[in-house]
Structure formats: C-alpha cells, structure tokens
Design a protein around this motif. Structure first.
Motif, PDB file in Angstrom:
ATOM      1  N   SER A   1       5.481   8.162   2.080  1.00 49.46           N
ATOM      2  CA  SER A   1       4.383   7.214   2.227  1.00 49.46           C
ATOM      3  C   SER A   1       4.951   5.907   2.749  1.00 49.46           C
ATOM      4  O   SER A   1       5.899   5.375   2.173  1.00 49.46           O
ATOM      5  CB  SER A   1       3.669   6.982   0.902  1.00 49.46           C
ATOM      6  OG  SER A   1       2.650   6.018   1.070  1.00 49.46           O
ATOM      7  N   GLU A   2       4.387   5.419   3.830  1.00 51.45           N
ATOM      8  CA  GLU A   2       4.906   4.174   4.386  1.00 51.45           C
ATOM      9  C   GLU A   2       4.382   2.945   3.673  1.00 51.45           C
ATOM     10  O   GLU A   2       4.969   1.880   3.753  1.00 51.45           O
ATOM     11  CB  GLU A   2       4.609   4.085   5.872  1.00 51.45           C
ATOM     12  CG  GLU A   2       3.150   4.049   6.196  1.00 51.45           C
ATOM     13  CD  GLU A   2       2.869   4.150   7.683  1.00 51.45           C
ATOM     14  OE1 GLU A   2       1.748   3.819   8.071  1.00 51.45           O
ATOM     15  OE2 GLU A   2       3.757   4.570   8.432  1.00 51.45           O
ATOM     16  N   ASN A   3       3.280   3.082   2.950  1.00 54.22           N
ATOM     17  CA  ASN A   3       2.710   1.877   2.348  1.00 54.22           C
ATOM     18  C   ASN A   3       2.162   2.077   0.940  1.00 54.22           C
ATOM     19  O   ASN A   3       1.386   1.273   0.486  1.00 54.22           O
ATOM     20  CB  ASN A   3       1.629   1.298   3.249  1.00 54.22           C
ATOM     21  CG  ASN A   3       0.514   2.282   3.509  1.00 54.22           C
ATOM     22  OD1 ASN A   3       0.519   3.388   2.976  1.00 54.22           O
ATOM     23  ND2 ASN A   3      -0.433   1.895   4.338  1.00 54.22           N
ATOM     24  N   ILE A   4       2.564   3.117   0.264  1.00 55.06           N
ATOM     25  CA  ILE A   4       2.037   3.334  -1.087  1.00 55.06           C
ATOM     26  C   ILE A   4       2.442   2.210  -2.034  1.00 55.06           C
ATOM     27  O   ILE A   4       1.691   1.840  -2.914  1.00 55.06           O
ATOM     28  CB  ILE A   4       2.446   4.713  -1.641  1.00 55.06           C
ATOM     29  CG1 ILE A   4       1.582   5.061  -2.851  1.00 55.06           C
ATOM     30  CG2 ILE A   4       3.922   4.751  -2.003  1.00 55.06           C
ATOM     31  CD1 ILE A   4       1.716   6.502  -3.298  1.00 55.06           C
ATOM     32  N   ALA A   5       3.609   1.645  -1.818  1.00 53.69           N
ATOM     33  CA  ALA A   5       4.086   0.593  -2.700  1.00 53.69           C
ATOM     34  C   ALA A   5       3.475  -0.767  -2.377  1.00 53.69           C
ATOM     35  O   ALA A   5       3.562  -1.689  -3.175  1.00 53.69           O
ATOM     36  CB  ALA A   5       5.603   0.499  -2.628  1.00 53.69           C
ATOM     37  N   SER A   6       2.835  -0.913  -1.238  1.00 53.78           N
ATOM     38  CA  SER A   6       2.309  -2.215  -0.830  1.00 53.78           C
ATOM     39  C   SER A   6       0.925  -2.508  -1.396  1.00 53.78           C
ATOM     40  O   SER A   6       0.413  -3.592  -1.215  1.00 53.78           O
ATOM     41  CB  SER A   6       2.268  -2.312   0.692  1.00 53.78           C
ATOM     42  OG  SER A   6       1.330  -1.397   1.207  1.00 53.78           O
ATOM     43  N   SER A   7       0.342  -1.559  -2.053  1.00 47.90           N
ATOM     44  CA  SER A   7      -1.001  -1.744  -2.578  1.00 47.90           C
ATOM     45  C   SER A   7      -1.055  -1.290  -4.022  1.00 47.90           C
ATOM     46  O   SER A   7      -0.541  -0.241  -4.373  1.00 47.90           O
ATOM     47  CB  SER A   7      -2.001  -0.931  -1.756  1.00 47.90           C
ATOM     48  OG  SER A   7      -3.274  -1.002  -2.329  1.00 47.90           O
ATOM     49  N   ALA A   8      -1.692  -2.064  -4.857  1.00 47.53           N
ATOM     50  CA  ALA A   8      -1.817  -1.678  -6.262  1.00 47.53           C
ATOM     51  C   ALA A   8      -2.728  -0.479  -6.421  1.00 47.53           C
ATOM     52  O   ALA A   8      -2.586   0.294  -7.353  1.00 47.53           O
ATOM     53  CB  ALA A   8      -2.348  -2.851  -7.087  1.00 47.53           C
ATOM     54  N   THR A   9      -3.687  -0.297  -5.502  1.00 49.82           N
ATOM     55  CA  THR A   9      -4.615   0.807  -5.562  1.00 49.82           C
ATOM     56  C   THR A   9      -4.732   1.456  -4.194  1.00 49.82           C
ATOM     57  O   THR A   9      -5.670   1.190  -3.453  1.00 49.82           O
ATOM     58  CB  THR A   9      -6.012   0.336  -6.032  1.00 49.82           C
ATOM     59  OG1 THR A   9      -5.858  -0.501  -7.155  1.00 49.82           O
ATOM     60  CG2 THR A   9      -6.904   1.507  -6.380  1.00 49.82           C
ATOM     61  N   PRO A  10      -3.790   2.340  -3.850  1.00 54.35           N
ATOM     62  CA  PRO A  10      -3.840   2.970  -2.529  1.00 54.35           C
ATOM     63  C   PRO A  10      -4.835   4.129  -2.509  1.00 54.35           C
ATOM     64  O   PRO A  10      -4.509   5.253  -2.189  1.00 54.35           O
ATOM     65  CB  PRO A  10      -2.405   3.443  -2.337  1.00 54.35           C
ATOM     66  CG  PRO A  10      -1.928   3.724  -3.731  1.00 54.35           C
ATOM     67  CD  PRO A  10      -2.626   2.727  -4.610  1.00 54.35           C
ATOM     68  N   ALA A  11      -6.088   3.843  -2.857  1.00 58.93           N
ATOM     69  CA  ALA A  11      -7.071   4.899  -3.067  1.00 58.93           C
ATOM     70  C   ALA A  11      -7.571   5.551  -1.790  1.00 58.93           C
ATOM     71  O   ALA A  11      -8.152   6.618  -1.839  1.00 58.93           O
ATOM     72  CB  ALA A  11      -8.257   4.347  -3.853  1.00 58.93           C
ATOM     73  N   ASP A  12      -7.357   4.919  -0.654  1.00 63.23           N
ATOM     74  CA  ASP A  12      -7.883   5.503   0.575  1.00 63.23           C
ATOM     75  C   ASP A  12      -6.898   6.452   1.241  1.00 63.23           C
ATOM     76  O   ASP A  12      -7.228   7.075   2.235  1.00 63.23           O
ATOM     77  CB  ASP A  12      -8.297   4.408   1.545  1.00 63.23           C
ATOM     78  CG  ASP A  12      -7.144   3.507   1.942  1.00 63.23           C
ATOM     79  OD1 ASP A  12      -6.198   3.382   1.148  1.00 63.23           O
ATOM     80  OD2 ASP A  12      -7.193   2.934   3.038  1.00 63.23           O
ATOM     81  N   MET A  13      -5.705   6.589   0.711  1.00 62.16           N
ATOM     82  CA  MET A  13      -4.698   7.477   1.285  1.00 62.16           C
ATOM     83  C   MET A  13      -4.570   8.734   0.429  1.00 62.16           C
ATOM     84  O   MET A  13      -4.667   8.666  -0.792  1.00 62.16           O
ATOM     85  CB  MET A  13      -3.331   6.784   1.322  1.00 62.16           C
ATOM     86  CG  MET A  13      -3.332   5.464   2.036  1.00 62.16           C
ATOM     87  SD  MET A  13      -1.760   4.573   1.916  1.00 62.16           S
ATOM     88  CE  MET A  13      -1.036   5.130   0.418  1.00 62.16           C
ATOM     89  N   VAL A  14      -4.329   9.874   1.080  1.00 65.31           N
ATOM     90  CA  VAL A  14      -4.115  11.103   0.316  1.00 65.31           C
ATOM     91  C   VAL A  14      -2.931  10.925  -0.612  1.00 65.31           C
ATOM     92  O   VAL A  14      -2.994  11.266  -1.794  1.00 65.31           O
ATOM     93  CB  VAL A  14      -3.912  12.318   1.261  1.00 65.31           C
ATOM     94  CG1 VAL A  14      -3.473  13.538   0.471  1.00 65.31           C
ATOM     95  CG2 VAL A  14      -5.195  12.606   2.019  1.00 65.31           C
ATOM     96  N   SER A  15      -1.828  10.361  -0.119  1.00 66.52           N
ATOM     97  CA  SER A  15      -0.641  10.199  -0.960  1.00 66.52           C
ATOM     98  C   SER A  15      -0.944   9.329  -2.176  1.00 66.52           C
ATOM     99  O   SER A  15      -0.492   9.625  -3.282  1.00 66.52           O
ATOM    100  CB  SER A  15       0.525   9.615  -0.157  1.00 66.52           C
ATOM    101  OG  SER A  15       0.177   8.361   0.390  1.00 66.52           O
ATOM    102  N   GLY A  16      -1.707   8.264  -1.982  1.00 67.21           N
ATOM    103  CA  GLY A  16      -2.066   7.408  -3.108  1.00 67.21           C
ATOM    104  C   GLY A  16      -2.925   8.122  -4.127  1.00 67.21           C
ATOM    105  O   GLY A  16      -2.746   7.967  -5.330  1.00 67.21           O
ATOM    106  N   ARG A  17      -3.832   8.951  -3.654  1.00 70.24           N
ATOM    107  CA  ARG A  17      -4.698   9.703  -4.560  1.00 70.24           C
ATOM    108  C   ARG A  17      -3.923  10.782  -5.318  1.00 70.24           C
ATOM    109  O   ARG A  17      -4.219  11.064  -6.470  1.00 70.24           O
ATOM    110  CB  ARG A  17      -5.865  10.317  -3.794  1.00 70.24           C
ATOM    111  CG  ARG A  17      -6.859   9.293  -3.321  1.00 70.24           C
ATOM    112  CD  ARG A  17      -7.915   9.930  -2.437  1.00 70.24           C
ATOM    113  NE  ARG A  17      -8.859   8.963  -1.976  1.00 70.24           N
ATOM    114  CZ  ARG A  17     -10.061   8.776  -2.512  1.00 70.24           C
ATOM    115  NH1 ARG A  17     -10.454   9.495  -3.515  1.00 70.24           N
ATOM    116  NH2 ARG A  17     -10.863   7.864  -2.018  1.00 70.24           N
ATOM    117  N   VAL A  18      -2.953  11.397  -4.660  1.00 71.44           N
ATOM    118  CA  VAL A  18      -2.112  12.380  -5.357  1.00 71.44           C
ATOM    119  C   VAL A  18      -1.308  11.675  -6.441  1.00 71.44           C
ATOM    120  O   VAL A  18      -1.277  12.089  -7.591  1.00 71.44           O
ATOM    121  CB  VAL A  18      -1.172  13.130  -4.379  1.00 71.44           C
ATOM    122  CG1 VAL A  18      -0.167  13.981  -5.147  1.00 71.44           C
ATOM    123  CG2 VAL A  18      -1.971  14.002  -3.428  1.00 71.44           C
TER     124      VAL A  18
END
Length: 155
Positions: free
Chosen positions: A112-129
């Motif tokens: 994930s290139e930006n999972i750590a940049s957002s407290a709630t990466p809810a719009d990305m598949v990786s964030g939701r997983v």
C-alpha cells in the motif's frame, strides 16, 4: 503461523508477495495468496490486467495473474476468485478478509502506497482489509521498479 497476501498484480503487491515468500521460506510457514477479480472493465484497466484495446476476458486475466504469482512463488497456495456484478471495494475487501480467516492466517503482508498516511483509509481495498482483521500486518510501501503490468504477461 500462516501468512496471507492480498494480491492484485501491481508492483506494490508483487513486492509484498516477494517479501512474504522470503518470510514464509525462512520460517517454514504456509503462504496463501488471494486475488478477487470483479466483472469490471474499468478496474481491469486500472490494475493493468488488460490494455485499452483488449476486451475484458476473465479467463485471460486469471491466467495472467496465476502466471505472475507462479513466477514469484510457485509452491504457495493461490486462490483466485471471480465475482460477478460490480462489487464495491468493501465487497472485495470483505472477501479477502474471509479468505484470510478461512486459512487461519496469523500475518497479512500487503502493499500500500498510502495506507499509513490516513487514519481511516476506508476508500482503498487495502485499508478495508487491514481495518477489520485482528492480525499482525506487514505493510510494503516500496514497489519493485521492474514489474510490468499483468497485461504484458504472455500465457
């Protein structure tokens, strides 16, 4: 410890798969990889599974993905599923989480290139997983420079 990798064929997910393979080999753990392929021409184009002038063909996409995975880790358990309709990123993530639970994974390795940049990466598949699994998570943020789009893979 079982290791699980959500895989979409991108340079980041390929880097994550390589690291997971190295870890599984070093620790003698089971490695499971999973891809969910939706009936969505736009997603196939965005993921580089097909080219602009190519028709959407699930079988071709799945074979290309299988070929890429086998080139990185030929002995791992690879699960690839086609889902009809136009599932949301939440639906794809839900299926990936279900597979991780089904294989009793202890560790998820994902790119994930930006999972750590957002407290709630809810719009990305990786964030939701990542957001709904109570497992250790290894995030790969550095992609491999030499990874061609899946559409470039000949089968």
């Amino acid at each position: 410890m079982g290791i699980f990798v959500p895989y979409d064929g991108s340079a980041l997910s390929s880097a994550a798969l390589e690291r997971a393979h190295e870890l599984a080999t070093a620790t003698d753990e089971e490695l499971t990889i999973a891809t969910v392929v939706p009936d969505d021409h736009r997603i196939a184009l965005e993921n580089g599974w097909i080219t602009e002038d190519e028709p959407f063909a699930v079988g071709t996409i799945m074979e290309r993905l299988r070929s890429r995975v086998a080139g990185i880790t030929p002995t791992a358990d690879y699960r690839i599923e086609h889902v009809g309709g136009h599932p949301t990123s939440g639906g794809i993530a839900r299926r990936l989480r279900d597979i991780a639970r089904d294989v009793d994974a202890d560790l998820v390795v994902m790119g994930s290139e930006n999972i750590a940049s957002s407290a709630t990466p809810a719009d990305m598949v990786s964030g939701r997983v990542a957001a709904r699994l109570e497992l250790d998570l290894y995030i790969v943020q550095e992609e491999r420079a030499d990874v061609e789009p899946i559409a470039a893979v000949s089968v």
